[in-house]
Design an enzyme around this catalytic site. Structure first.
Site: not given
Ligand SMILES: *[C@@H]1O[C@H](CO)[C@@H](O)[C@H](O)[C@H]1NC(C)=O
Ligand SMILES: *[C@@H]1O[C@H](CO)[C@@H](O)[C@H](O)[C@H]1NC(C)=O
Ligand SMILES: *[C@@H]1O[C@H](CO)[C@@H](O)[C@H](O)[C@H]1NC(C)=O
Length: 507
Positions: A107, A188, A212
């Site tokens: 990420k 996310s 997330s």
């Protein structure tokens, strides 16, 4: 059925994708859907090299990423790292473990001290230089993993504005769900989940503050582990809340996720929370809990209000009732109709949000001040940047409400943090202890806030598909340090159901 008139551009791209998917794979070993274990066996039998693996994924990214937008940056050193891994394997220096030579996407809030940028999806951090690899990246490199690149995400992990869509960031735009292209990928850690779902990489890392990892895993039909806070180091990860942030794997199978978890857990002098949490790591690691009979004797709590009531489709409601039967048949003891005290209080964003705003201001200012070089050094700078480049960062459209609210906070209010901890102790934690539970079972990602405020772990695994083709996950959550039990439960459920299907790229 769709009318057979002029095909829309999305239908054309769908047909194009279908064609590509049907093309035969000309390698002896089929990389698509291969597990870490499959790949390691192929390495050993010399049917596959890390270089071939990286080339395959680069190819897939080139084809699919314009549609999925799961990858922000490709590591220019990925092929070199693969070659090093291949050489080490040839020379028999491969006692490094299961991630050796395996490509992983990170990420874009996880720092790498290499040629990749670390930006949380924001143009404001382009060109910034991080002081060092994140703690988890150090461990991945030591394990011999190949850093394939950075995955897209909801910008600033969803913490710039409440109006920004999930899976959107200014650098790579809107990430798309590979099951239903027009649907949300959630966030996310959107790119991490999309990428493993669509076979753009073997495994990935995401991060979670409140949902997330669990939510995009549920929406993209993959497995996500949200570890106990502190089990994995947050050093070098662009923060929201040191109290709630945690780094964890997103993969196609429970085993793959557990191999990644094993590689990234442990003490890091740069993250104080890892000292206490590292005592929770079982001797011999987590793979010993991949047991097909892992459900036997497990006590599982069911909280119907509000979690099961949030399921809207009758067919999916039915699916979850069948899952409960499966759990029972595999030896679990279900404790039904339990209640969590003050659950509406916990699930409403109110309390947690105030705490997160205070914590974000403090921790983002620290993160930015520690960068070797950066065009922005504080939350004030970020707000000014967004105002200046408002067109590029879509500030007019989505705003920066959380940034502005965070800037207005005035230090950490200890009483609010205490109240949150009390809500968790008197709520979820008490229910777990009073009923002697090993895990709570919930659909989708609705229990994320409960797990978030308790700093508790959760595992999401595929549970089915809705009428429109959208995936839904099942989440097993437990008390801090309960990863061994959660892994036993999740693995046994996965082996009993085998629900995951690769994405079909519906328009
Ligand atoms: C990092 O960002 C810079 C500035 O936009 C860009 O030139 C560079 O290519 C990026 N690095 C990678 C690996 O994409
Ligand atoms: C939680 O519930 C208890 C009663 O079950 C109540 O006394 C208490 O005030 C509630 N706490 C909050 C923060 O609402
Ligand atoms: C919490 O939410 C309620 C409404 O649900 C609102 O009246 C109150 O002002 C909020 N509290 C804070 C501190 O924002």
């Amino acid at each position: 059925m769709a009318a057979l008139s002029m095909p829309s551009p999305s239908v054309l791209s769908f047909l194009f994708l279908l064609l590509l998917l049907l093309l035969p794979c000309n390698q002896g070993f089929n990389i698509k859907e291969a597990t870490v274990h499959d790949i390691q066996v192929a390495f050993q039998q010399k049917k596959l090299s890390s270089r071939q693996l990286v080339l395959f994924y680069l190819d897939q990214i080139q084809i699919l990423n314009p549609i999925l937008r799961a990858v922000i940056e490709i590591n220019p050193d990925a092929l070199h790292q693969a070659d090093v891994a291949d050489l080490e394997r040839r020379e028999g220096k491969c006692s490094k473990g299961l991630l050796h030579g395996i490509p992983i996407l990170l990420k874009d809030n996880i720092a790498t001290a290499d040629r990749l940028n670390t930006t949380a999806g924001s143009l404001a951090l382009l060109g910034s230089v991080v002081p060092r690899d994140a703690g988890v990246v150090k461990r991945l490199r030591k394990a011999g993993a190949v850093i394939l690149g950075k995955a897209s995400l909801s910008e600033w992990s969803g913490f710039r504005s409440e109006f920004a869509p999930r899976g959107w960031n200014a650098r790579s735009g809107q990430g798309n769900n590979p099951y239903v292209l027009s649907a949300s990928p959630c966030g996310s850690s959107s790119g991490s989940a999309i990428a493993v779902a669509a076979n753009l990489v073997t495994v990935s890392l995401g991060s979670e503050t409140a949902g997330s990892i669990i939510c995009p895993s549920s929406y993209n039909s993959v497995v996500g582990i949200k570890p106990t806070v502190g089990l994995t180091s947050r050093s070098g990860v662009i923060p929201i809340s040191p109290r709630q942030d945690t780094i964890g794997p997103i993969c196609r199978t429970v085993s793959d996720a557990v191999y990644v978890l094993d590689a990234i857990v442990g003490f890091d002098p740069r993250d104080a929370a890892t000292e206490k949490a590292s005592k929770l790591i079982p001797h011999g690691g987590y793979t010993q809990f991949l047991k097909a009979d892992g459900l036997k004797g497990k006590r599982l709590g069911i909280v119907r209000k509000p979690f099961f009531e949030l399921l809207s489709e009758p067919a999916i409601k039915q699916t979850f009732e069948e899952h409960l039967s499966t759990l029972r048949r595999r030896g679990a003891i279900l404790v039904d109709n339990l209640e969590i005290a003050n659950v509406s209080e916990i699930v409403s964003t109110n309390w947690t949000r105030i705490a997160l705003l205070m914590e974000f201001k403090e921790s983002i200012n620290t993160y930015l001040s520690e960068l070797v070089h950066s065009p922005v050094r504080s939350l004030v700078d970020l707000i000014a940047f967004n105002n200046k480049y408002s067109a590029q960062e879509n500030v007019k459209e989505y705003g920066q409400t959380f940034f502005l609210q965070a800037q207005r906070t005035n230090g950490l209010n200890k009483n609010i943090i205490k109240a949150i901890k009390r809500l968790s102790k008197d709520g979820f934690e008490r229910m777990m202890k009073d009923n002697n539970l090993d895990a709570m079972v919930t659909p989708d990602w609705v229990a994320s806030r409960v797990l978030a405020i308790g700093e508790c772990p959760g595992i999401s695994i595929p549970a089915g598909y809705k009428m429109d083709g959208m995936p839904v996950g099942i989440c097993f959550g437990g008390l801090r340090g309960s990863e061994p039990k959660l892994i036993e439960i999740a693995y046994a459920f996965e082996q009993a159901t085998k629900i995951r299907k690769p994405p079909s790229f519906k328009p």
